[in-house]
Design a protein around this motif. Structure first.
Motif, PDB file in Angstrom:
ATOM      1  N   ILE A 142       0.725  -1.390  -0.070  1.00 14.73           N
ATOM      2  CA  ILE A 142      -0.205   0.233   0.391  1.00 14.73           C
ATOM      3  C   ILE A 142       0.845   1.740   0.316  1.00 14.73           C
ATOM      4  O   ILE A 142       0.765   2.062  -0.640  1.00 14.73           O
ATOM      5  CB  ILE A 142      -1.512  -0.104   1.261  1.00 14.73           C
ATOM      6  CG1 ILE A 142      -1.783  -0.880   1.025  1.00 14.73           C
ATOM      7  CG2 ILE A 142      -1.715   1.275   1.474  1.00 14.73           C
ATOM      8  CD1 ILE A 142      -2.500  -1.533   1.957  1.00 14.73           C
ATOM      9  N   VAL A 143       2.078   1.419   1.065  1.00 13.77           N
ATOM     10  CA  VAL A 143       2.654   2.272   1.197  1.00 13.77           C
ATOM     11  C   VAL A 143       3.423   2.128  -0.523  1.00 13.77           C
ATOM     12  O   VAL A 143       3.836   3.867  -0.908  1.00 13.77           O
ATOM     13  CB  VAL A 143       3.796   2.215   2.012  1.00 13.77           C
ATOM     14  CG1 VAL A 143       5.364   3.088   1.609  1.00 13.77           C
ATOM     15  CG2 VAL A 143       3.045   1.980   3.923  1.00 13.77           C
ATOM     16  N   GLY A 144       3.699   1.489  -0.979  1.00  8.06           N
ATOM     17  CA  GLY A 144       4.389   1.243  -2.072  1.00  8.06           C
ATOM     18  C   GLY A 144       3.397   1.598  -3.424  1.00  8.06           C
ATOM     19  O   GLY A 144       4.111   2.775  -4.217  1.00  8.06           O
ATOM     20  N   ALA A 145       2.311   1.784  -3.511  1.00  2.00           N
ATOM     21  CA  ALA A 145       1.391   2.327  -4.320  1.00  2.00           C
ATOM     22  C   ALA A 145       1.428   3.438  -4.353  1.00  2.00           C
ATOM     23  O   ALA A 145       1.189   4.474  -5.051  1.00  2.00           O
ATOM     24  CB  ALA A 145       0.255   1.109  -4.028  1.00  2.00           C
ATOM     25  N   LEU A 146       0.944   4.028  -2.639  1.00  2.00           N
ATOM     26  CA  LEU A 146       1.217   5.436  -2.591  1.00  2.00           C
ATOM     27  C   LEU A 146       2.046   5.901  -3.378  1.00  2.00           C
ATOM     28  O   LEU A 146       2.159   7.524  -3.354  1.00  2.00           O
ATOM     29  CB  LEU A 146       0.615   5.580  -1.393  1.00  2.00           C
ATOM     30  CG  LEU A 146      -0.389   5.632  -0.295  1.00  2.00           C
ATOM     31  CD1 LEU A 146      -0.608   5.167   0.757  1.00  2.00           C
ATOM     32  CD2 LEU A 146      -1.537   6.427  -1.356  1.00  2.00           C
ATOM     33  N   GLN A 147       3.436   5.472  -2.647  1.00  2.00           N
ATOM     34  CA  GLN A 147       4.765   6.530  -3.286  1.00  2.00           C
ATOM     35  C   GLN A 147       4.634   6.407  -5.174  1.00  2.00           C
ATOM     36  O   GLN A 147       4.915   7.179  -5.836  1.00  2.00           O
ATOM     37  CB  GLN A 147       6.114   5.442  -3.193  1.00  2.00           C
ATOM     38  CG  GLN A 147       6.994   5.962  -4.105  1.00  2.00           C
ATOM     39  CD  GLN A 147       8.140   5.510  -3.517  1.00  2.00           C
ATOM     40  OE1 GLN A 147       9.103   5.427  -2.796  1.00  2.00           O
ATOM     41  NE2 GLN A 147       8.770   4.251  -3.739  1.00  2.00           N
ATOM     42  N   GLY A 148       3.708   5.233  -5.833  1.00  2.00           N
ATOM     43  CA  GLY A 148       4.028   4.979  -7.145  1.00  2.00           C
ATOM     44  C   GLY A 148       2.943   6.649  -7.891  1.00  2.00           C
ATOM     45  O   GLY A 148       3.357   6.917  -9.077  1.00  2.00           O
ATOM     46  N   ALA A 149       1.873   7.139  -7.149  1.00  2.00           N
ATOM     47  CA  ALA A 149       0.650   8.054  -7.462  1.00  2.00           C
ATOM     48  C   ALA A 149       1.514   9.698  -6.738  1.00  2.00           C
ATOM     49  O   ALA A 149       1.254  10.075  -7.901  1.00  2.00           O
ATOM     50  CB  ALA A 149      -0.469   7.889  -5.918  1.00  2.00           C
ATOM     51  N   ALA A 150       3.066   9.006  -5.764  1.00  2.00           N
ATOM     52  CA  ALA A 150       3.324  10.014  -6.019  1.00  2.00           C
ATOM     53  C   ALA A 150       4.045  10.847  -7.396  1.00  2.00           C
ATOM     54  O   ALA A 150       4.695  12.112  -7.190  1.00  2.00           O
ATOM     55  CB  ALA A 150       3.980   9.983  -4.876  1.00  2.00           C
TER      56      ALA A 150
END
Length: 261
Positions: A142-150
């Motif tokens: 989940i944290v990695g997906a948010l990093q991708g969204a950033a």
């Protein structure tokens, strides 16, 4: 001299804003517009990212050495789990996000969104209990997906990953540590991709001295920013950054309405 000054300014902006939760891409875009700077060029941009990579390595060298010695340790596997969604999102939507970054049309709204995320996450700081051994692979994903969204220009990578970790019940110290370690493969990937684009292309006419100045500035400013963020999460508040990016966002939207941006 002009190239050296440009590299120094961009390197300092890149280093500070890569790790403070205020968006490096958004600040570089604003810096170039407000200071009348042209695009930094791919080669300089690559070196600035290299500088920020060195900053993380300098702060977390012990963790990095341990992961190299134990590539299948829990921390190593968590970083891999978090990197997968980042890579998929980044590679899949690279062209789309690049076009958005060039126009800057959404920057104001993204600064406002970053501020809201930070404000909400700050209220979660005291509720997190998970340490590095208690982070699940789902949390890391989940944290990695948010990093991708950033990858959006004014959505802060560090802000979104730290917030995501806090939302998943991870304690604030571990949230910061995991966020910054997760930035390593992301920044390294950006350096590799940018370097690949340079192969066979024509590098911009900027000298070795400006490149060195920009890289060192990014590394030093990045080191300071990482240390500062660790201290803030220990005993400070993220809300000051919320107010800051809200002011920026409102300013950008106002400038766009007036045709000045």
């Amino acid at each position: 001299m002009e190239d050296i000054l440009k590299a120094l300014i961009l390197g300092t902006i890149q280093g500070l804003t890569e790790f403070l939760p205020v968006s490096s891409t958004g600040h570089l875009l604003l810096g170039r517009k407000l200071l009348g700077l042209s695009e930094a060029g791919l080669f300089l941009d690559t070196m600035l990212h290299l500088g920020t990579l060195l900053a993380v390595v300098a702060v977390f060298w012990q963790d990095i050495v341990n992961m190299m010695k134990r590539p299948f340790s829990r921390l190593s596997l968590l970083i891999i789990a978090g990197t997968i969604p980042t890579a998929v999102i980044g590679l899949t939507f690279e062209d789309f996000f690049e076009n958005i970054s060039k126009t800057g049309v959404t920057v104001g709204w993204e600064f406002l969104a970053t501020g809201l995320i930070l404000w909400t996450a700050d209220n979660m700081k005291k509720k997190g209990r998970k340490n590095i051994e208690q982070i699940s692979f789902k949390d890391a994903f989940i944290v990695g997906a948010l990093q991708g969204a950033a990858i959006l220009p004014a959505i802060s990578r560090s802000g979104l990953t730290i917030a995501g970790a806090l939302f998943q019940g991870i304690n604030k110290q571990t949230a910061a540590r995991f966020s910054f370690l997760l930035s390593l493969p992301a920044i390294l990937g950006a350096v590799v991709l940018q370097s690949a684009k340079l192969v066979g292309g024509q590098a911009e006419s900027i000298g070795a001295v400006p490149l060195l100045v920009g890289t060192v500035a990014a590394a030093v400013a990045g080191y300071v920013a990482v240390k500062w963020m660790l201290a803030i999460l220990q005993r400070g508040s993220l809300k000051i950054f919320s107010v800051y990016v809200w002011i920026l966002g409102i300013g950008v939207l106002a400038a766009q309405m007036l045709g000045k941006f």
